[in-house]
Design a protein around this motif. Structure first.
Motif, PDB file in Angstrom:
ATOM      1  N   ALA A 116      33.421  13.547  19.719  1.00 25.26           N
ATOM      2  CA  ALA A 116      33.406  14.241  21.016  1.00 25.26           C
ATOM      3  C   ALA A 116      32.004  14.761  21.311  1.00 25.26           C
ATOM      4  O   ALA A 116      31.524  14.702  22.445  1.00 25.26           O
ATOM      5  CB  ALA A 116      34.411  15.388  21.015  1.00 25.26           C
ATOM      6  N   ALA A 117      31.342  15.268  20.264  1.00 23.93           N
ATOM      7  CA  ALA A 117      29.973  15.774  20.453  1.00 23.93           C
ATOM      8  C   ALA A 117      29.019  14.622  20.775  1.00 23.93           C
ATOM      9  O   ALA A 117      28.116  14.762  21.594  1.00 23.93           O
ATOM     10  CB  ALA A 117      29.502  16.510  19.202  1.00 23.93           C
ATOM     11  N   GLU A 135      36.785  13.111  14.680  1.00 19.45           N
ATOM     12  CA  GLU A 135      37.099  13.203  16.119  1.00 19.45           C
ATOM     13  C   GLU A 135      36.204  14.233  16.806  1.00 19.45           C
ATOM     14  O   GLU A 135      35.729  14.019  17.919  1.00 19.45           O
ATOM     15  CB  GLU A 135      38.567  13.617  16.308  1.00 19.45           C
ATOM     16  CG  GLU A 135      39.566  12.485  16.118  1.00 19.45           C
ATOM     17  CD  GLU A 135      41.003  12.972  16.062  1.00 19.45           C
ATOM     18  OE1 GLU A 135      41.899  12.154  16.284  1.00 19.45           O
ATOM     19  OE2 GLU A 135      41.235  14.171  15.771  1.00 19.45           O
ATOM     20  N   VAL A 136      36.004  15.359  16.113  1.00 16.83           N
ATOM     21  CA  VAL A 136      35.182  16.424  16.693  1.00 16.83           C
ATOM     22  C   VAL A 136      33.741  15.940  16.848  1.00 16.83           C
ATOM     23  O   VAL A 136      33.102  16.135  17.893  1.00 16.83           O
ATOM     24  CB  VAL A 136      35.244  17.696  15.810  1.00 16.83           C
ATOM     25  CG1 VAL A 136      34.299  18.756  16.329  1.00 16.83           C
ATOM     26  CG2 VAL A 136      36.676  18.237  15.772  1.00 16.83           C
ATOM     27  N   HIS A 140      35.200  29.499  14.853  1.00 21.66           N
ATOM     28  CA  HIS A 140      36.605  29.246  15.181  1.00 21.66           C
ATOM     29  C   HIS A 140      37.472  29.392  13.932  1.00 21.66           C
ATOM     30  O   HIS A 140      38.486  30.084  13.948  1.00 21.66           O
ATOM     31  CB  HIS A 140      36.731  27.826  15.751  1.00 21.66           C
ATOM     32  CG  HIS A 140      38.140  27.412  16.066  1.00 21.66           C
ATOM     33  ND1 HIS A 140      38.649  27.451  17.339  1.00 21.66           N
ATOM     34  CD2 HIS A 140      39.147  26.959  15.269  1.00 21.66           C
ATOM     35  CE1 HIS A 140      39.911  27.042  17.310  1.00 21.66           C
ATOM     36  NE2 HIS A 140      40.243  26.743  16.071  1.00 21.66           N
ATOM     37  N   LEU A 154      27.432  22.885  17.142  1.00 23.63           N
ATOM     38  CA  LEU A 154      28.805  22.451  16.875  1.00 23.63           C
ATOM     39  C   LEU A 154      29.337  23.107  15.608  1.00 23.63           C
ATOM     40  O   LEU A 154      30.448  23.650  15.586  1.00 23.63           O
ATOM     41  CB  LEU A 154      28.838  20.920  16.741  1.00 23.63           C
ATOM     42  CG  LEU A 154      30.203  20.304  16.422  1.00 23.63           C
ATOM     43  CD1 LEU A 154      31.163  20.518  17.592  1.00 23.63           C
ATOM     44  CD2 LEU A 154      30.079  18.816  16.126  1.00 23.63           C
ATOM     45  N   ASN A 183      30.005  26.780  16.141  1.00 20.57           N
ATOM     46  CA  ASN A 183      31.219  27.003  16.920  1.00 20.57           C
ATOM     47  C   ASN A 183      32.475  26.790  16.082  1.00 20.57           C
ATOM     48  O   ASN A 183      33.411  27.581  16.131  1.00 20.57           O
ATOM     49  CB  ASN A 183      31.246  26.062  18.136  1.00 20.57           C
ATOM     50  CG  ASN A 183      30.436  26.602  19.297  1.00 20.57           C
ATOM     51  OD1 ASN A 183      30.273  27.813  19.451  1.00 20.57           O
ATOM     52  ND2 ASN A 183      29.912  25.712  20.110  1.00 20.57           N
ATOM     53  N   THR A 186      40.620  31.730  13.000  1.00 26.59           N
ATOM     54  CA  THR A 186      41.971  31.175  12.902  1.00 26.59           C
ATOM     55  C   THR A 186      42.509  31.156  11.466  1.00 26.59           C
ATOM     56  O   THR A 186      43.717  31.067  11.267  1.00 26.59           O
ATOM     57  CB  THR A 186      42.044  29.749  13.480  1.00 26.59           C
ATOM     58  OG1 THR A 186      41.050  28.949  12.839  1.00 26.59           O
ATOM     59  CG2 THR A 186      41.793  29.751  14.968  1.00 26.59           C
ATOM     60  N   GLU A 193      45.128  21.525  13.853  1.00 28.45           N
ATOM     61  CA  GLU A 193      45.006  21.751  15.291  1.00 28.45           C
ATOM     62  C   GLU A 193      43.585  21.503  15.798  1.00 28.45           C
ATOM     63  O   GLU A 193      43.370  21.208  16.967  1.00 28.45           O
ATOM     64  CB  GLU A 193      45.426  23.186  15.635  1.00 28.45           C
ATOM     65  CG  GLU A 193      46.930  23.382  15.551  1.00 28.45           C
ATOM     66  CD  GLU A 193      47.354  24.821  15.760  1.00 28.45           C
ATOM     67  OE1 GLU A 193      48.552  25.053  15.967  1.00 28.45           O
ATOM     68  OE2 GLU A 193      46.481  25.718  15.714  1.00 28.45           O
ATOM     69  N   LEU A 194      42.641  21.625  14.877  1.00 32.64           N
ATOM     70  CA  LEU A 194      41.242  21.424  15.256  1.00 32.64           C
ATOM     71  C   LEU A 194      40.950  19.949  15.522  1.00 32.64           C
ATOM     72  O   LEU A 194      40.073  19.611  16.307  1.00 32.64           O
ATOM     73  CB  LEU A 194      40.352  21.947  14.117  1.00 32.64           C
ATOM     74  CG  LEU A 194      38.984  22.507  14.417  1.00 32.64           C
ATOM     75  CD1 LEU A 194      39.002  23.431  15.612  1.00 32.64           C
ATOM     76  CD2 LEU A 194      38.461  23.237  13.200  1.00 32.64           C
ATOM     77  N   GLY A 195      41.720  19.041  14.903  1.00 33.24           N
ATOM     78  CA  GLY A 195      41.412  17.608  14.972  1.00 33.24           C
ATOM     79  C   GLY A 195      40.570  17.239  13.765  1.00 33.24           C
ATOM     80  O   GLY A 195      40.025  18.118  13.100  1.00 33.24           O
TER      81      GLY A 195
END
Lengths: 115, 184
Positions: free
Chosen positions: B67-68, B63-64, B38, B31, B34, B42, B57-59
């Motif tokens: 999600a994992a 939150e990220v 990213h 994670l 990645n 960006t 925009e990534l959150g």
């Protein structure tokens, strides 16, 4: 286990999203391969699908370990190398099955959701 | 990658590392890799406002990480059984049914979804290498005139065999552990 009574729509949508966003990724990759940033941007542009671009990376990792997508590092014309994602044969087969069932499923739900 | 050195990016990655602290190491590292890649792309050549937009925009890191966490499912017992059976047959199958037993193990290994390509190659090569090296050493020892190195060869062969045995056990353990880790 989750409690449907606390916030039913939110919970339900989160479950639905969890089951379907992977197929959206696969559908995008079915058209052509994409690099990571490009892929998460296109998906996260739909707020209904993802809370942010970053929340899609864990999903990409799962699709990869499930053999649905393959990745490859390629040089970028500018900046650092990019990780490209493409659909595997297994992913394509899975996507096609889902496509058929999703159509029936969403049509059926729509029938009941119409006012 | 000097782009990721931006203080805001650094802070984001630190928060993400903390938020993901409870995830399995493999999941967390992938994670972080990645997200770092990213951001390197960006935020390259982005001004302060651009960096903020990229992070928005990534959150949020929380939150990220959540999600994992949602993608991390415990392995089913059936998966575990397959992995253990595969490693066992790979190493011991050849003793029960010479050659064919080993081939069965190799087929199961390459069909196993929880090993990387490198691990599959390692697992396939382990036993042949473990047989070929001592065999080659033994054959070459026959070629060496026995008078020239009678005292050295015995211990060397013994140590060689011990190294090969330890190597085999290490590969055995590595494959079991690799399959057990939760990769998302």
């Amino acid at each position: 286990m989750f409690d449907m009574s606390t916030d039913p729509p939110r919970k339900t949508m989160s479950q639905l999203r969890r089951g379907t966003v992977g197929y959206c990724v696969m559908a995008l990759l079915g058209r052509r391969e994409r690099y990571a940033v490009e892929l998460v941007r296109e998906l996260a542009a739909h707020q209904a699908l993802a809370a942010g671009q970053g929340t899609i990376y864990p999903l990409l990792s799962r699709l990869r370990s499930d053999g649905m997508v393959a990745t490859e590092w390629k040089e970028s014309p500018s900046g650092p190398p990019r990780r490209y994602y493409s659909l595997t044969d297994k992913g394509r087969a899975s996507l096609e099955r889902f496509r058929g069932e999703w159509k029936q499923f969403s049509d059926a739900v729509d029938t009941f959701m119409e006012d | 990658m000097t782009e990721t050195d931006h203080p805001l990016v650094q802070r984001y990655l630190r928060r993400l590392r903390r938020a993901a602290a409870d995830l399995p190491a493999g999941t967390r590292n992938e994670l972080l890799d990645n997200v770092q890649a990213h951001l390197a792309e960006t935020t390259a050549e982005a001004d302060e406002a651009g960096v903020r937009t990229a992070l928005d925009e990534l959150g949020t890191p929380e939150e990220v990480a959540a999600a994992a966490r949602a993608e991390t499912e415990p392995r089913s017992s059936g998966d575990r059984l397959y992995d253990i059976a595969t490693v066992f047959i790979l190493f011991a199958g050849g003793f029960a049914v010479p050659v064919l037993g080993w081939i069965a193990g190799v087929v199961m290994l390459w069909n196993g979804p929880r090993w990387t390509r490198g691990e599959k190659i390692l697992g396939t090569a382990a036993l042949p290498v473990a047989i070929i090296i001592p065999a080659a050493a033994f054959l070459s020892s026959l070629l060496v005139p026995s008078s020239s190195a009678p005292t050295v060869l015995g211990p060397v062969l013994l140590i060689g065999l011990a190294v090969v045995a330890i190597g085999l056990v290490a590969v055995f353990v590595h494959l079991l552990r690799a399959a057990a880790r939760v990769r998302t």
